[in-house]
Design an enzyme around this catalytic site. Structure first.
Site, PDB file in Angstrom:
ATOM      1  N   ALA A 116       0.830  -1.218   0.000  1.00  0.00           N
ATOM      2  CA  ALA A 116       0.000   0.000   0.000  1.00  0.00           C
ATOM      3  C   ALA A 116       0.855   1.256   0.000  1.00  0.00           C
ATOM      4  CB  ALA A 116      -0.951  -0.011   1.198  1.00  0.00           C
ATOM      5  N   GLY A 117       1.961   1.192  -0.711  1.00  0.00           N
ATOM      6  CA  GLY A 117       2.786   2.398  -0.866  1.00  0.00           C
ATOM      7  C   GLY A 117       2.144   3.330  -1.886  1.00  0.00           C
ATOM      8  N   VAL A 145       2.588   3.576  -5.183  1.00  0.00           N
ATOM      9  CA  VAL A 145       2.095   2.934  -6.412  1.00  0.00           C
ATOM     10  C   VAL A 145       0.803   2.182  -6.119  1.00  0.00           C
ATOM     11  CG1 VAL A 145       2.573   1.198  -8.198  1.00  0.00           C
ATOM     12  CG2 VAL A 145       4.396   2.734  -7.444  1.00  0.00           C
ATOM     13  N   ARG A 169       6.675   7.133 -21.021  1.00  0.00           N
ATOM     14  CA  ARG A 169       7.705   8.178 -20.910  1.00  0.00           C
ATOM     15  C   ARG A 169       8.193   8.603 -22.291  1.00  0.00           C
ATOM     16  NH1 ARG A 169      10.108   5.145 -15.622  1.00  0.00           N
ATOM     17  NH2 ARG A 169       8.863   6.339 -14.135  1.00  0.00           N
ATOM     18  N   ARG A 216      13.775   2.531  -5.092  1.00  0.00           N
ATOM     19  CA  ARG A 216      15.149   3.051  -5.114  1.00  0.00           C
ATOM     20  C   ARG A 216      15.228   4.404  -4.434  1.00  0.00           C
ATOM     21  NH1 ARG A 216      17.025   3.578 -11.088  1.00  0.00           N
ATOM     22  NH2 ARG A 216      14.827   3.980 -11.481  1.00  0.00           N
ATOM     23  N   HIS A 257      13.432  -3.472 -17.847  1.00  0.00           N
ATOM     24  CA  HIS A 257      13.111  -2.175 -17.252  1.00  0.00           C
ATOM     25  C   HIS A 257      14.383  -1.650 -16.598  1.00  0.00           C
ATOM     26  CE1 HIS A 257      10.749   0.950 -15.540  1.00  0.00           C
ATOM     27  NE2 HIS A 257      10.832   0.517 -14.307  1.00  0.00           N
ATOM     28  N   ASN A 265      10.584  -3.832  -8.234  1.00  0.00           N
ATOM     29  CA  ASN A 265      11.872  -3.824  -8.937  1.00  0.00           C
ATOM     30  C   ASN A 265      12.917  -4.705  -8.258  1.00  0.00           C
ATOM     31  OD1 ASN A 265      11.890  -2.238 -11.310  1.00  0.00           O
ATOM     32  ND2 ASN A 265      11.584  -0.389 -10.067  1.00  0.00           N
ATOM     33  N   ASN A 283      14.247  -7.153  -2.045  1.00  0.00           N
ATOM     34  CA  ASN A 283      12.870  -7.403  -2.497  1.00  0.00           C
ATOM     35  C   ASN A 283      12.541  -8.857  -2.861  1.00  0.00           C
ATOM     36  OD1 ASN A 283      12.181  -4.769  -2.064  1.00  0.00           O
ATOM     37  ND2 ASN A 283      12.434  -4.123  -4.199  1.00  0.00           N
TER      38      ASN A 283
HETATM   39  C1  LAC Z   1      10.388   3.731 -12.449  1.00  0.00           C
HETATM   40  C2  LAC Z   1      10.556   2.762 -11.334  1.00  0.00           C
HETATM   41  C3  LAC Z   1       9.272   2.542 -10.632  1.00  0.00           C
HETATM   42  O1  LAC Z   1      10.765   3.395 -13.567  1.00  0.00           O
HETATM   43  O2  LAC Z   1      11.104   1.579 -11.779  1.00  0.00           O
HETATM   44  O3  LAC Z   1       9.865   4.822 -12.194  1.00  0.00           O
END
Ligand code: LAC
Length: 313
Positions: free
Chosen positions: A12-13, A15, A153, A84, A177, A122, A97
């Site tokens: 429940a952070g 995200v 992005r 991170r 990723h 991650n 993790n």
């Molecule tokens: C990002 C992290 C959540 O890409 O991996 O923002």
């Protein structure tokens, strides 16, 4: 008894709670928000329920510390774990993790034996693999979210560069990723027109580089954690495609069984998402250098998987 679609979010952070908000406010499903911290998921759920009366939706969100409350979920989203902080690479999070993700996946599966799993923690591609290993379910029912985020992005930076609507921009990003991800300008279009027709190569290269570091740029700014609005949006669209059987073609961290010449690894590729999870993987024709870049991703992910499996022994 009546059963409505249920998505359980483990963690429940920022995200997890932003995703809960998006799912209920867009009337996609009811949500169970679980965290190990006592009171936190309950408090967030109560806050979201109170907003619900003003937002005018009838979806339920429940906060809990108990996996039994996640029973019969259609989808389990695992966001639990540490983000991170500035200076860290995503791979630095493996030792923190890995156990959290294995535990979350196994306990969730116990109460929702038929669920589709979306992993978000991650390093994404590694955590997706070990979550699958921990559950031993059919690999099409396990996937990771990253490609939609990385593409979002790329899309945003293209929109900013062109000064135009982002809604018409569709990008494709393959691979892992992280810094090695493989944005594909050839398969990135503005209403069907390849960006290579609209933006010069030097500027595209700059945008590609910024996309690769898109997550890190936000970590640098926030200092105490990572991005969460765009990650939550990216998970939301995957959840929606699965629950509503839309079969959207989305870049998804999927299990490869020979596609792109790779086996026994989870890596970002275009995949159709429907009620079974990953319904089909699209094998794009890649140039020599695109394929090489994907191979580099796979080597780095394989390395991370081996590290994680060693730690979990
Ligand atoms: C990002 C992290 C959540 O890409 O991996 O923002």
């Amino acid at each position: 008894s009546c059963h409505s679609t249920r998505v359980s979010i483990i963690g429940a952070g920022k995200v997890g709670s932003t995703l809960a908000q998006r799912i209920i406010e867009q009337n996609i499903a009811n949500v169970v928000l679980l965290d190990v911290l006592e009171g936190v998921p309950q408090g967030i759920a109560l806050d979201l329920m109170q907003a619900g009366s003003v937002e005018g939706h009838d979806r339920q969100v429940t906060g809990t510390n108990n996996y039994a409350d996640t029973a019969n979920s259609d989808i389990i989203v695992i966001t639990a774990g540490k983000p991170r902080i500035p200076g860290m690479k995503r791979d630095d999070l493996i030792s923190i993790n890995a156990k959290i993700v294995v535990d979350a996946a196994q306990k969730s599966l116990q109460y929702s034996p038929n669920a589709v799993f979306i992993i978000v923690t991650n390093p994404l591609d590694v955590m997706t693999y070990i979550a699958w290993q921990a559950t031993k379910i059919e690999p099409h029912r396990v996937m990771g979210m990253a490609g939609v985020l990385d593409s979002s992005r790329f899309q945003a930076f293209i929109g900013m560069e062109l000064g135009m609507s982002m809604a018409n921009i569709h990008a494709t990003v393959l691979g892992s990723h992280g810094d090695l991800m493989v944005p594909l300008p050839r398969y990135t279009t503005v209403n069907g027109i390849p960006i290579t027709e609209l933006i010069d190569q030097k500027t595209i290269n700059k945008i590609v580089q910024r996309t690769r570091q898109g997550g890190g740029e936000i970590v640098q700014l926030l200092k105490t954690g990572g991005a969460y609005f765009a990650p939550a949006s990216s998970i939301r669209i995957m959840v929606e495609s699965i629950l509503r059987q839309q079969s959207r073609l989305l870049p998804t961290c999927s299990y490869l069984q020979g596609e792109y010449g790779l086996k026994d690894i989870f890596l970002g590729v275009p995949a159709w998402l429907g009620c079974r999870g990953v319904e089909r993987i699209l094998e794009l024709d890649l140039t020599e250098s695109e394929h090489q870049a994907l191979m580099e991703c796979s080597l780095s992910v394989r390395d991370g998987i081996n590290q994680a499996l060693e730690l979990l022994k």
